[in-house]
Scaffold this active site. Structure first.
Site, PDB file in Angstrom:
ATOM      1  N   SER A 178      34.852  24.887  37.316  1.00  0.00           N
ATOM      2  CA  SER A 178      35.735  24.200  38.254  1.00  0.00           C
ATOM      3  C   SER A 178      37.165  24.323  37.772  1.00  0.00           C
ATOM      4  O   SER A 178      37.423  24.432  36.569  1.00  0.00           O
ATOM      5  CB  SER A 178      35.315  22.739  38.405  1.00  0.00           C
ATOM      6  OG  SER A 178      35.168  22.161  37.149  1.00  0.00           O
ATOM      7  N   VAL A 181      33.281  25.732  41.837  1.00  0.00           N
ATOM      8  CA  VAL A 181      32.655  27.021  42.154  1.00  0.00           C
ATOM      9  C   VAL A 181      31.148  26.925  41.896  1.00  0.00           C
ATOM     10  O   VAL A 181      30.727  26.587  40.795  1.00  0.00           O
ATOM     11  CB  VAL A 181      33.283  28.155  41.318  1.00  0.00           C
ATOM     12  CG1 VAL A 181      32.668  29.501  41.682  1.00  0.00           C
ATOM     13  CG2 VAL A 181      34.798  28.205  41.519  1.00  0.00           C
ATOM     14  N   GLU A 235      32.830  37.642  45.505  1.00  0.00           N
ATOM     15  CA  GLU A 235      31.966  38.548  44.735  1.00  0.00           C
ATOM     16  C   GLU A 235      31.663  37.870  43.394  1.00  0.00           C
ATOM     17  O   GLU A 235      32.575  37.323  42.773  1.00  0.00           O
ATOM     18  CB  GLU A 235      32.746  39.835  44.514  1.00  0.00           C
ATOM     19  CG  GLU A 235      31.975  40.947  43.905  1.00  0.00           C
ATOM     20  CD  GLU A 235      32.845  42.205  43.817  1.00  0.00           C
ATOM     21  OE1 GLU A 235      32.510  43.077  43.042  1.00  0.00           O
ATOM     22  OE2 GLU A 235      33.871  42.280  44.522  1.00  0.00           O
ATOM     23  N   LEU A 236      30.413  37.898  42.967  1.00  0.00           N
ATOM     24  CA  LEU A 236      30.038  37.191  41.739  1.00  0.00           C
ATOM     25  C   LEU A 236      30.344  38.016  40.487  1.00  0.00           C
ATOM     26  O   LEU A 236      30.033  39.200  40.433  1.00  0.00           O
ATOM     27  CB  LEU A 236      28.540  36.870  41.768  1.00  0.00           C
ATOM     28  CG  LEU A 236      28.010  36.083  40.577  1.00  0.00           C
ATOM     29  CD1 LEU A 236      28.428  34.614  40.663  1.00  0.00           C
ATOM     30  CD2 LEU A 236      26.497  36.182  40.497  1.00  0.00           C
ATOM     31  N   GLY A 277      29.880  38.092  33.870  1.00  0.00           N
ATOM     32  CA  GLY A 277      30.211  38.245  32.444  1.00  0.00           C
ATOM     33  C   GLY A 277      31.070  37.133  31.858  1.00  0.00           C
ATOM     34  O   GLY A 277      31.522  37.259  30.719  1.00  0.00           O
ATOM     35  N   ASP A 337      49.606  32.574  37.888  1.00  0.00           N
ATOM     36  CA  ASP A 337      48.844  31.806  36.891  1.00  0.00           C
ATOM     37  C   ASP A 337      47.930  32.755  36.107  1.00  0.00           C
ATOM     38  O   ASP A 337      46.758  32.437  35.858  1.00  0.00           O
ATOM     39  CB  ASP A 337      48.046  30.690  37.567  1.00  0.00           C
ATOM     40  CG  ASP A 337      47.613  29.618  36.563  1.00  0.00           C
ATOM     41  OD1 ASP A 337      48.185  29.588  35.446  1.00  0.00           O
ATOM     42  OD2 ASP A 337      46.716  28.822  36.877  1.00  0.00           O
ATOM     43  N   GLU A 388      41.672  32.848  31.071  1.00  0.00           N
ATOM     44  CA  GLU A 388      40.675  32.045  31.805  1.00  0.00           C
ATOM     45  C   GLU A 388      40.555  32.502  33.255  1.00  0.00           C
ATOM     46  O   GLU A 388      39.537  32.262  33.906  1.00  0.00           O
ATOM     47  CB  GLU A 388      41.059  30.556  31.822  1.00  0.00           C
ATOM     48  CG  GLU A 388      41.004  29.866  30.483  1.00  0.00           C
ATOM     49  CD  GLU A 388      42.327  29.966  29.719  1.00  0.00           C
ATOM     50  OE1 GLU A 388      43.034  30.998  29.844  1.00  0.00           O
ATOM     51  OE2 GLU A 388      42.640  29.013  28.984  1.00  0.00           O
ATOM     52  N   ASN A 389      41.609  33.113  33.790  1.00  0.00           N
ATOM     53  CA  ASN A 389      41.583  33.552  35.191  1.00  0.00           C
ATOM     54  C   ASN A 389      41.282  35.037  35.337  1.00  0.00           C
ATOM     55  O   ASN A 389      41.515  35.626  36.381  1.00  0.00           O
ATOM     56  CB  ASN A 389      42.912  33.216  35.877  1.00  0.00           C
ATOM     57  CG  ASN A 389      43.013  31.730  36.165  1.00  0.00           C
ATOM     58  OD1 ASN A 389      41.988  31.047  36.230  1.00  0.00           O
ATOM     59  ND2 ASN A 389      44.219  31.218  36.329  1.00  0.00           N
ATOM     60  N   ASP A 426      41.206  33.591  40.751  1.00  0.00           N
ATOM     61  CA  ASP A 426      41.927  32.339  41.017  1.00  0.00           C
ATOM     62  C   ASP A 426      43.347  32.569  41.553  1.00  0.00           C
ATOM     63  O   ASP A 426      44.338  32.499  40.810  1.00  0.00           O
ATOM     64  CB  ASP A 426      41.973  31.454  39.763  1.00  0.00           C
ATOM     65  CG  ASP A 426      42.406  30.033  40.146  1.00  0.00           C
ATOM     66  OD1 ASP A 426      42.679  29.797  41.334  1.00  0.00           O
ATOM     67  OD2 ASP A 426      42.478  29.176  39.248  1.00  0.00           O
TER      68      ASP A 426
HETATM   69  P1  AMP Z   1      38.818  28.949  39.584  1.00  0.00           P
HETATM   70  O1  AMP Z   1      39.021  27.652  40.292  1.00  0.00           O
HETATM   71  O2  AMP Z   1      38.935  30.131  40.491  1.00  0.00           O
HETATM   72  O3  AMP Z   1      39.665  29.063  38.335  1.00  0.00           O
HETATM   73  O4  AMP Z   1      37.292  28.972  39.073  1.00  0.00           O
HETATM   74  C1  AMP Z   1      36.824  28.061  38.116  1.00  0.00           C
HETATM   75  C2  AMP Z   1      35.708  28.687  37.313  1.00  0.00           C
HETATM   76  O5  AMP Z   1      34.645  29.070  38.195  1.00  0.00           O
HETATM   77  C3  AMP Z   1      36.087  29.976  36.596  1.00  0.00           C
HETATM   78  O6  AMP Z   1      36.659  29.704  35.324  1.00  0.00           O
HETATM   79  C4  AMP Z   1      34.750  30.675  36.452  1.00  0.00           C
HETATM   80  O7  AMP Z   1      34.017  30.146  35.369  1.00  0.00           O
HETATM   81  C5  AMP Z   1      34.020  30.272  37.748  1.00  0.00           C
HETATM   82  N1  AMP Z   1      34.219  31.317  38.763  1.00  0.00           N
HETATM   83  C6  AMP Z   1      35.235  31.441  39.637  1.00  0.00           C
HETATM   84  N2  AMP Z   1      35.105  32.516  40.424  1.00  0.00           N
HETATM   85  C7  AMP Z   1      33.955  33.122  40.032  1.00  0.00           C
HETATM   86  C8  AMP Z   1      33.257  34.320  40.428  1.00  0.00           C
HETATM   87  N3  AMP Z   1      33.731  35.104  41.410  1.00  0.00           N
HETATM   88  N4  AMP Z   1      32.113  34.626  39.785  1.00  0.00           N
HETATM   89  C9  AMP Z   1      31.635  33.833  38.784  1.00  0.00           C
HETATM   90  N5  AMP Z   1      32.233  32.701  38.356  1.00  0.00           N
HETATM   91  C10 AMP Z   1      33.380  32.344  38.964  1.00  0.00           C
END
Ligand code: AMP
Length: 322
Positions: free
Chosen positions: A130, A136, A197-198, A201, A245, A249-250, A266
């Site tokens: 999250s 997510v 898309e998932l 890793g 950003d 992490e992103n 993100d």
């Molecule tokens: P975000 O709000 O986009 O920073 O997402 C928060 C977290 O959700 C990320 O740090 C990832 O661990 C996970 N996440 C986001 N997008 C994906 C994705 N496309 N596939 C797998 N995990 C995701």
């Protein structure tokens, strides 16, 4: 050498003669099931990501329902994986105690995992992560038989919803191997669900910090990741979008393993018309360029998104190498 503490998951199965068997998975040590490599890696939220890549011709069946082909999937605690006309494996996550285990990916604990139907997608209660604006969850595209990530953003007002929708529309036009792809969008009241898309890793920050030999990457790997990062960045900058950003992490790794393919993720703070100066500083302080830091304390000082992204990319390279 593996220690008991490295054990992170088990795949339990019953063979033809009724004999029970277990494949034990260790952190960062891939194993092969049939023809399919599986791997257990640390997740950014302290849990684990257990993934399996299908390399077979018949595909694999997840939870007795979804046949997935040539895809890398995430296996959650309690999931079953069937190799057609062969064995079924039940996945048990072992990284945490029983109490926490059921909720490793779930910030709002529930008794049993649940599934919600949103259009063509089955959205599970398993939370992948999250951010400040969104949660997510792992989901399945029931039409195309593949796992996706469902990012849910809750907007407070009708205006906010329109703003987010506008941003999403810009991002839906992005198609690049190093930029996370939006597959679909669905609106439910003030909730916006973005199907992505998932990536299986994990994120670059966790990848760097969990490096077994040292908490940094070798030059070759850092170079390969930077090459992809710059390609993705050039693509979005050519479309006059700045990310604003960028940080490890992103940046998501498409699959586990060394020399990973990466994707910029993100776009919550992204901005169109990125060549224009903005007075509104956003992002993470450690990755801001000097002009961004100065603008933090000065209402009349601005900074520009595109060069700011390039500075952040430099910080990412520094982190990878040091
Ligand atoms: P975000 O709000 O986009 O920073 O997402 C928060 C977290 O959700 C990320 O740090 C990832 O661990 C996970 N996440 C986001 N997008 C994906 C994705 N496309 N596939 C797998 N995990 C995701």
């Amino acid at each position: 050498m593996c220690t008991h503490r490295d054990t992170c998951a088990k795949l339990l199965t019953t063979g033809r003669g009724g004999r029970r068997d277990a494949i034990v998975l260790f952190l960062n040590k891939p194993a092969i099931i049939g023809r399919n490599p599986s791997a257990c890696i640390p997740a950014g939220n302290g849990g684990i990501i257990l993934s399996c890549k299908d390399l077979s011709t018949n595909g694999i069946i997840l939870n007795g329902r979804h046949r997935l082909r040539k895809a890398s999937i995430i296996l959650m605690d309690g999931d079953t994986l069937t190799i057609p006309h062969s064995q079924t494996f039940t996945c048990i996550h072992m990284r945490k105690g029983h109490q926490e285990k059921a909720h490793i990916f779930d910030p709002t604990p529930r008794q049993t995992p649940s599934v919600r139907e949103i259009g063509d997608y089955a959205v599970t209660s398993h939370c992948l992560g999250s951010g400040s604006y969104a949660t997510v969850n792992l989901a399945i595209d029931t039409n195309k038989y593949r796992q996706v990530a469902c990012k849910t953003i809750r907007t407070k007002t009708e205006d906010d919803l329109k703003k987010v929708q506008k941003e999403v529309q810009i991002l839906m036009k992005l198609h690049h191997p190093n930029v996370t792809k939006i597959r679909d969008v669905s609106i439910n009241g003030r909730f916006l669900h973005i199907f992505l898309e998932l990536s299986t890793g994990g994120d670059l920050f966790t990848y760097i910090s969990s490096n077994v030999n040292s908490s940094r990457l070798c030059e070759g790997e850092a170079k390969y990741i930077m090459y992809q990062l710059f390609r993705g960045l050039k693509y979005i900058h050519d479309k006059h979008i700045s990310h604003r950003d960028l940080k490890p992490e992103n940046i998501l790794l498409c699959e586990p393993g060394p020399y990973p393919r990466i994707q910029i993720a993100d776009f919550g703070l992204a901005r169109a018309n990125a060549y224009q100066e903005t007075l509104h500083v956003v992002g993470t302080v450690a990755y801001l360029p000097p002009e961004g830091i100065l603008a933090l304390d000065d209402l009349y000082r601005g900074y520009v998104g595109m060069p700011s992204d390039c500075w952040s990319a430099g910080v990412i390279m520094f982190i990878m190498l040091t």
